[in-house]
Design an enzyme around this catalytic site. Structure first.
Site, short mmCIF file in Angstrom:
data_model
loop_
_atom_site.label_atom_id
_atom_site.label_comp_id
_atom_site.label_asym_id
_atom_site.label_seq_id
_atom_site.Cartn_x
_atom_site.Cartn_y
_atom_site.Cartn_z
N MET A 160 0.86 -1.20 0.00
CA MET A 160 0.00 0.00 0.00
C MET A 160 0.89 1.25 0.00
O MET A 160 0.87 2.05 0.93
CB MET A 160 -0.90 -0.04 1.23
CG MET A 160 -2.00 0.97 1.23
SD MET A 160 -3.22 0.61 -0.03
CE MET A 160 -4.70 1.24 0.75
N GLY A 161 1.66 1.41 -1.07
CA GLY A 161 2.43 2.65 -1.24
C GLY A 161 1.61 3.63 -2.06
O GLY A 161 0.37 3.59 -2.05
N ILE A 163 1.13 3.83 -5.29
CA ILE A 163 0.31 3.24 -6.35
C ILE A 163 -0.85 2.45 -5.74
O ILE A 163 -2.00 2.60 -6.16
CB ILE A 163 1.17 2.35 -7.28
CG1 ILE A 163 2.26 3.21 -7.94
CG2 ILE A 163 0.29 1.67 -8.34
CD1 ILE A 163 3.31 2.42 -8.72
N THR A 239 1.04 -5.41 -11.71
CA THR A 239 1.63 -4.27 -12.43
C THR A 239 2.95 -3.84 -11.77
O THR A 239 3.40 -2.74 -12.00
CB THR A 239 0.66 -3.06 -12.45
OG1 THR A 239 0.29 -2.75 -11.12
CG2 THR A 239 -0.57 -3.32 -13.29
N ARG A 241 6.42 -6.04 -10.71
CA ARG A 241 7.55 -6.63 -11.43
C ARG A 241 7.27 -8.12 -11.62
O ARG A 241 6.76 -8.79 -10.70
CB ARG A 241 8.85 -6.48 -10.63
CG ARG A 241 9.44 -5.07 -10.64
CD ARG A 241 10.00 -4.69 -12.01
NE ARG A 241 10.59 -3.39 -12.03
CZ ARG A 241 9.98 -2.26 -12.41
NH1 ARG A 241 8.72 -2.30 -12.81
NH2 ARG A 241 10.62 -1.12 -12.41
N GLU A 270 10.95 -10.18 -20.24
CA GLU A 270 10.35 -9.13 -21.06
C GLU A 270 11.32 -8.82 -22.20
O GLU A 270 12.49 -8.56 -21.90
CB GLU A 270 10.08 -7.88 -20.22
CG GLU A 270 8.99 -8.13 -19.19
CD GLU A 270 8.71 -6.93 -18.30
OE1 GLU A 270 9.21 -5.83 -18.59
OE2 GLU A 270 7.99 -7.10 -17.31
N HIS A 289 4.27 -4.29 -20.47
CA HIS A 289 4.90 -3.41 -19.45
C HIS A 289 4.65 -1.93 -19.80
O HIS A 289 5.60 -1.21 -20.15
CB HIS A 289 6.40 -3.70 -19.33
CG HIS A 289 6.99 -3.15 -18.05
ND1 HIS A 289 8.07 -3.70 -17.42
CD2 HIS A 289 6.63 -2.07 -17.29
CE1 HIS A 289 8.37 -3.00 -16.34
NE2 HIS A 289 7.50 -1.99 -16.24
N ALA A 291 2.34 0.22 -17.79
CA ALA A 291 1.49 0.89 -16.79
C ALA A 291 1.71 2.40 -16.75
O ALA A 291 0.76 3.16 -16.56
CB ALA A 291 1.72 0.27 -15.41
C1 DGY Z 1 8.28 1.71 -13.09
O1 DGY Z 1 8.17 2.91 -12.94
O2 DGY Z 1 8.83 1.01 -12.24
C2 DGY Z 1 7.77 1.14 -14.36
O3 DGY Z 1 7.47 -0.22 -14.22
C3 DGY Z 1 8.76 1.36 -15.49
O4 DGY Z 1 9.91 0.62 -15.22
#
Ligand code: DGY
Length: 337
Positions: A160-161, A163, A239, A241, A270, A289, A291
């Site tokens: 819960m950061g 994002i 979303t 890694r 990737e 990848h 987002a």
């Molecule tokens: C992030 O900001 O970590 C994105 O996945 C791009 O690497």
């Protein structure tokens, strides 16, 4: 004697926006790897880094001790992104090199994409259009093409950061019940309920969205045991890694119906080869990848990288330094904030 008037050398490992390139070129001797094809491989990076003062890196670059040792003048590395697991930060810290990233600015775009993936899976936006394009759309059938509601369902947020919080905020608009699991309990935000164990979050959630950074502790966090703990009707959204998920275990869980579906913005490797087993599954949706990949956000990220790298090569702390406290006093920077 070093030439005091010489401009600092900066290497940018991928092409960038014209606005960013212009600022870099005005203020430095910048080399921009503007080939539309691949970014430099490791050997090319080591070679190209030899006399640089600043490195503007991307997720595809492994910035390890070998790169840093080749770059004897290197003062600053900025990552184009919030995740910087491709940079050996401990090695940079040991060498007094500042590492910086682009936090905050991409949280909303990333949350938008996570939510788009959640909605696509739930309402079958990824697979039903093929029914139409392949000519299989039959007469109206009350029992066909059934999907899953989003409203009033439970969303489990892992990490819960910035994002994760934005995802929780979006979920509120859909009347979802939000659970979160995090290293630290946070102020209750957006009506989210803290759960101390990942196990409990997985058992209770209809959707599980991953937002924790990749670290040695989170690598393989979602494996066979965790998929067993999820509901057979639940969906996974990743979303963050790729290595946070054990992909072989995910394939088995999707294939056997242990979980209902998954949407992955990030995978291993990737790019994912087109014949990868995950791509044979109807209940798995893979994105390349992207987002943070909106015009506005990517431009802001590029400008933040420019700010970071120009500050660093000028002997100042980059505004978004992640290892300042660890290297204060031992930096190749002169410590002038
Ligand atoms: C992030 O900001 O970590 C994105 O996945 C791009 O690497």
């Amino acid at each position: 004697m070093p030439d005091r008037n010489a401009k600092a050398k900066i290497l940018v490992t991928r092409r960038t926006f014209p606005e960013a390139a212009e600022r870099l070129r005005e203020a430095s001797d910048a080399t921009i790897w503007d080939d539309e094809g691949d970014s430099p491989d490791h050997a090319a990076l080591v070679d190209a880094a030899r006399d640089i003062d600043g490195l503007y890196a991307h997720i595809t670059n492994q910035v390890d001790a070998e790169v840093m040792d080749a770059a004897r003048n290197l003062k600053v590395i900025t990552e184009f992104g919030v995740g910087y697991d491709n940079i050996d930060t401990a090695a940079a810290t040991e060498r007094g090199i500042a590492v910086a990233n682009t936090p905050g600015i991409l949280s909303e775009s990333t949350a938008d994409e996570a939510f788009a993936l959640l909605m696509a899976l739930a309402r079958r936006v990824h697979d039903l259009p093929q029914i139409v394009t392949s000519g299989q759309w039959g007469d109206f059938d009350p029992l066909a093409y059934l999907a899953t509601d989003i409203h009033h369902k439970t969303l489990g947020i892992v990490g819960m950061g910035n994002i994760g919080s934005e995802v929780a905020r979006r979920a509120q608009g859909f009347d979802m019940h939000v659970l979160y699991h995090n290293r630290n309990r946070r102020e209750e935000e957006f009506g989210a309920e803290y759960v101390a164990s990942l196990h409990e979050l997985l058992e209770r959630s209809d959707f599980v969205s991953l937002h924790n950074p990749l670290t040695p502790e989170t690598e393989g966090l979602m494996g066979a045991e965790q998929f067993k703990q999820m509901k057979p009707t639940a969906f996974l959204i990743n979303t963050t890694r790729g290595p946070v998920v054990d992909q072989e275990a995910l394939y088995d869980a999707l294939k056997s119906g242990e979980i209902a579906g998954a949407a992955l913005d990030v995978v291993v490797p990737e790019p994912l080869p087109a014949d990868h087993p995950l791509l044979t599954l109807d209940n798995c949706l893979v994105m390349p990848h992207v987002a943070s990949a909106t015009n506005d956000t990517r431009l802001k990220m590029a400008m933040m990288c420019v700010d970071n790298v120009l500050a660093g090569v000028a002997g100042k702390w980059p505004p978004f330094c992640v290892n300042r406290s660890a290297i204060e006093g031992r930096s190749r920077l002169e410590g002038k904030a």
